[in-house]
Write an enzyme that holds these catalytic residues in place. Structure first.
Site, mmCIF file in Angstrom:
data_model
loop_
_atom_site.group_PDB
_atom_site.id
_atom_site.type_symbol
_atom_site.label_atom_id
_atom_site.label_comp_id
_atom_site.label_asym_id
_atom_site.label_seq_id
_atom_site.Cartn_x
_atom_site.Cartn_y
_atom_site.Cartn_z
ATOM 1 N N CYS A 42 0.837 -1.200 0.000
ATOM 2 C CA CYS A 42 0.000 0.000 0.000
ATOM 3 C C CYS A 42 0.879 1.260 0.000
ATOM 4 O O CYS A 42 2.002 1.241 -0.529
ATOM 5 C CB CYS A 42 -0.968 -0.033 1.192
ATOM 6 S SG CYS A 42 -2.284 1.200 1.060
ATOM 7 N N ASP A 84 -3.736 1.050 10.054
ATOM 8 C CA ASP A 84 -4.964 1.835 10.201
ATOM 9 C C ASP A 84 -5.469 1.745 11.626
ATOM 10 O O ASP A 84 -5.987 2.712 12.172
ATOM 11 C CB ASP A 84 -6.033 1.364 9.213
ATOM 12 C CG ASP A 84 -5.801 2.033 7.865
ATOM 13 O OD1 ASP A 84 -4.939 1.553 7.119
ATOM 14 O OD2 ASP A 84 -6.437 3.072 7.609
#
Ligand code: RUB
Length: 308
Positions: free
Chosen positions: A124, A193
């Site tokens: 990512c 996250d």
């Protein structure tokens, strides 16, 4: 409220994305809203601030950075309007400044685990992970990075762009090539996250598979995360909501199929057993120490939640 709605739209549509960036964008948006708000009453100010916070909070459901940032900015109870306004501005600026400093410190701490000649795999697009990689590179270590595409939104392309600008030798792979290259990898570095009270990681879909591969190949797996990525509410038993995004991100034209449903979870869950360490701004910690980080760094929020 227009500007708050504009920022919210940018976060929902992922024009602004990444847990750290959405948190600082939300903090800045609340700050600017509080400065520009035309009102004479503290009560009205409080109401409008709550409304703005609520709009921002609903933009993306997974990253705890968003709710932690909003809570830090909204902790401003005061007696009069000018001091309330000032408190919001100071809280937001403090949050933004601290998160910039945290990124630098995470880079310094995490990069010590990278040796000269190492190959690092990342997934990512995480500013915290890139800080670790770029600090190692800037300190003169010769490293190579393997970056995944990170379908369906291809955040890996942003990552290779950033690494390229820094002059770091980088290889791009499709997500499914991770196992094929894992034996060449010395260290995996990803962002976060959410990190829960027991050290479980929630990060971009595909992270859990990479961690499993790394574990099987005996490759170290590091998470780079600011302490505001830890979730106080998980101590109270709350589960993390995994965002499910639109089908068209995966398959632009689904209308030609009658019996097909596209599933598009944006994040997955990596158990703490597959994580060697978490590089935070307060030190490199084993995932099992996450509870302590929450108590020490975010404890105030827990007390608040318990009294909810
Ligand atoms: C981004 C993602 C990142 C973390 C950490 O997901 O999963 O790894 O948010 O990023 P999305 P950072 O693109 O869906 O927002 O370290 O920059 O906070």
């Amino acid at each position: 409220m227009d500007k708050v709605l504009e920022t919210s739209e940018k976060i929902s549509s992922m024009e602004i994305r990444g847990a750290g960036r959405i948190a600082t964008a939300a903090a800045a948006s609340l700050r600017d809203f509080s400065k520009a708000m035309q009102t004479e009453s503290l009560e009205d100010f409080n109401l409008q601030m709550e409304k703005a916070a609520d709009i921002l909070l609903k933009t993306r459901p997974t990253a705890v950075s968003l709710s932690n940032a909003i809570r830090m900015v909204m902790k401003y109870r005061t007696e009069d309007l000018p001091s309330a306004r000032l408190a919001v501005v100071l809280n937001a600026n403090r949050f933004i400044e601290n998160s910039e400093k945290a990124l630098e410190r995470i880079g310094q701490i995490g990069s010590r685990r990278i040796r000269d000649g190492d190959t690092v795999l990342t997934h990512c697009n995480s500013l915290a992970a890139i800080s670790v990689i770029s600090t190692a590179h800037k300190s003169g270590k010769k490293i190579k990075v393997i970056a995944t595409e990170s379908r369906p939104r291809f955040q890996g392309i942003t990552t290779i762009g950033m690494l390229d600008k820094l002059g770091i030798e980088t290889e791009l792979i499709v997500d499914s090539a991770v196992r094929s290259v894992m034996n060449e990898v010395d260290l995996v570095v990803v962002g976060a996250d959410v990190i829960t009270a027991n050290g479980t990681l929630v990060n971009k879909i595909g992270t859990a598979q990479i961690a499993l591969c790394a574990h099987e190949a005996r490759t170290s797996f590091m998470v780079a995360a600011e302490t505001y990525k830890f979730s106080p509410r998980t101590i109270l038993g709350e589960l993390v909501t995994i965002e499910e995004r639109e089908a068209k991100e995966v398959l632009p034209d689904i209308s030609k199929y009658s019996h097909v449903r596209v599933r598009n979870p944006a994040f997955d869950v990596t158990p703490h057993q597959y994580i060697d360490l978490i590089s935070t701004e307060v030190g490199a910690i084993p995932p099992e120490m996450s509870y302590m980080i929450i108590r020490e760094r975010l404890g105030w929020e827990m007390e608040e939640d318990i009294s909810d």
